[in-house]
Design a protein around this motif. Sequence first.
Motif, short mmCIF file in Angstrom:
data_model
loop_
_atom_site.label_atom_id
_atom_site.label_comp_id
_atom_site.label_asym_id
_atom_site.label_seq_id
_atom_site.Cartn_x
_atom_site.Cartn_y
_atom_site.Cartn_z
N VAL A 51 0.87 -1.31 -0.18
CA VAL A 51 0.01 0.14 0.14
C VAL A 51 0.93 1.26 -0.06
O VAL A 51 1.94 1.41 0.82
CB VAL A 51 -0.80 -0.06 1.06
N MET A 279 -2.96 -6.51 4.82
CA MET A 279 -3.25 -6.59 6.02
C MET A 279 -4.10 -5.17 6.46
O MET A 279 -4.06 -4.22 5.59
CB MET A 279 -2.14 -6.86 7.02
N PRO A 280 -4.65 -5.25 7.64
CA PRO A 280 -5.50 -4.19 8.09
C PRO A 280 -4.33 -2.83 8.22
O PRO A 280 -3.28 -3.13 8.43
CB PRO A 280 -6.02 -4.68 9.30
N VAL B 51 -11.11 -8.18 11.28
CA VAL B 51 -10.92 -7.71 10.21
C VAL B 51 -9.87 -8.80 9.57
O VAL B 51 -9.85 -8.61 8.20
CB VAL B 51 -10.49 -6.38 10.07
N HIS B 52 -9.16 -9.40 10.20
CA HIS B 52 -8.34 -10.18 9.58
C HIS B 52 -7.83 -11.66 10.32
O HIS B 52 -7.95 -11.46 11.78
CB HIS B 52 -6.75 -9.65 9.14
N ILE B 56 -1.68 -9.22 12.43
CA ILE B 56 -0.48 -8.46 11.99
C ILE B 56 -1.06 -7.32 10.92
O ILE B 56 -2.09 -7.25 10.52
CB ILE B 56 0.44 -9.26 11.00
N LEU B 57 -0.36 -6.16 11.11
CA LEU B 57 -0.85 -4.97 10.30
C LEU B 57 -0.15 -4.85 8.85
O LEU B 57 0.97 -5.63 8.63
CB LEU B 57 -0.59 -3.84 10.99
N THR B 58 -0.59 -4.17 8.01
CA THR B 58 0.28 -3.87 6.69
C THR B 58 1.09 -3.03 6.66
O THR B 58 1.69 -2.38 7.74
CB THR B 58 -0.96 -3.32 5.63
N VAL B 59 2.03 -3.36 5.71
CA VAL B 59 3.35 -2.57 5.66
C VAL B 59 2.98 -1.74 4.74
O VAL B 59 2.48 -1.76 3.35
CB VAL B 59 4.44 -3.43 5.07
N VAL B 60 3.32 -0.26 4.97
CA VAL B 60 3.04 0.83 3.77
C VAL B 60 4.33 1.30 3.24
O VAL B 60 5.37 0.88 3.82
CB VAL B 60 2.17 1.69 4.42
N ARG B 61 4.21 1.79 1.95
CA ARG B 61 5.63 2.49 1.34
C ARG B 61 5.48 3.80 1.12
O ARG B 61 4.03 4.29 0.90
CB ARG B 61 5.76 1.59 0.24
#
Lengths: 478, 93
Positions: A51, A279-280, B51-52, B56-61
């Motif tokens: 993202v 992922m959230p 929600v999942h 774990i949470l997302t990695v952002v760029r």
Amino acid sequence: MRYETVIGLEVHIELATESKIFCSCSAKFGGEQNDHVCPACCGMPGMLPIVNKHVVDLGMAAGMMLNCDINRVTTFDKKSYYYPDLPCSYQTTQWFAPVSVNGRVDIETSKGKKSIRIKQIHMEEDAGKLVHDDWTNTSLVDFNRTSVPLIEIVSQPDLSSAEEVIAYLERLRSLLRFAKVSECRMEQGSMRCDVNLSVRPEGSDVLGVRTEMKNMNSLSAIARAIEYETARHIDAIENGTEELVQETRRWDDTKGASFAMRNKETAGDYRYFPDPNVMPIVIDDEWFNTVKSNLPEFPEVKKARYIDELGLAEGDAEHLIQSRAFCDCFEGAYEVCGNAKEAANWLIFDCSKILNQKQQTVDQLNISGKALGELIKLVLDEKVSRANAKKILSAMFEEELDPAEYAKANGFIVSNDTGAMESVIAAVIAADPKSVNDYKNGKEKALMALFGKCMKELKGNCNPQVLREMLLKSIENA
Amino acid sequence: MTKDSLQKLEKLYQLCLTEEEKEGVIAFFAKQDDEFAALENIDTANVERMVHVMPILTVVREDVEKKLFTREELQRNAPETMDGYWQVPRLVE
């Protein structure tokens, strides 16, 4: 019987980012076909999305500008979509926890003020483009636009006329441009609108059959489409000319008519499910507050401040708040030159004229407020004539430059050399005795002709008041 | 799952099932429906939405543009291309 139209809008806005939503490819409009692509946005097996943080920033900023609640835990979902312009056979979008919900946009029309409720703003990826080739009888796919980040702003069905829809879209455009969420250029497709419309007897609380219209790329086309579709619905209800069915229709602006495209899908048909690859996203206080602190002052607040605190006329203030770029430049110029009226005039008249000549929009203004302020200060301090300042301004649109240094390098600094002025005046008077006699015989225009010739000789670099006084004295003695 | 709803799904998923397969699918979902009905009896009023499945949470760029591949590299295994486009069977009449 009297009828009322019930309209809800789905507005897609292309976000102002450098890269795509889930990969690092360029998000720029246009380019050679399939030049902004990589294995991820081409849907190659095994590629995973990452993202783009700025997309979430802009999704939040849009929500804050439209008075929404921000979902601190926001998730992406897959929407089944079987068409070659999205190569994964699904669109990654937000269904279960969109970034912003429950907002409000206030509009004003000839019937007064009204609040339009926003159901949600969700982030998603755009689809690519298809070209249908008659010669080879095939379709050609360009993935440049695939995965370019969008937000979709979904309103509640609170709108009831073309006038309200236009006011709503203009308001959205103004707020989102101000927050630098998007350029919102309908002609380039960075703002696209789907109109959901139904008609019912006035006062009824039962909604009629709803149709969705697509393919409208200007505000005037949207107004025409709403008027046509409303009339079509009423005709079908009153005269039974056709059976109204829930469907998606394409607006043909040339023919001035809408045509059925396909039966409208329901949400269930898209088989949304949580995207296991993304992922959230948790928006913590620090992230939330950073986005909030970067939001601009609302346009109306700016307008009131320009009028009340800086003494601008209402029309000038209104003109400036049409563009964030103009406001930023105006405020920067005012800070340097200290004269709000001058700063506003240079932007509204001189900068707008140059932008028009360059066929650029106000949002493409590329001069800094500081440089414009310095230029205005040179004029106010009588160091550069207005005519020469306009030449410097034109140069400022071509390259970044220091107005004072440019004026010096190009001989635009007003000279106080009265000796040079005297010799020019003497030469002009000697060469044009007829104008001298005409002025002495009462022809005011003759003085202007002589003054103009002197100015031309001096290349505009003299104090006009001093030149005029010296010229009058010389004519008296001639 | 009914014959009608299966027909709709066949269209959406672009499937073509034999009568025997259809009966198998309907029987399979009838069993699933019973199990889901049992889940509906559980009180989830005060349970936060999951929600999942992974905590774990997302990695952002950061928003930085990079060009990592050329068009030619990406189209090397394409069955058909034309003028830099992927070429597919015609989609509209």
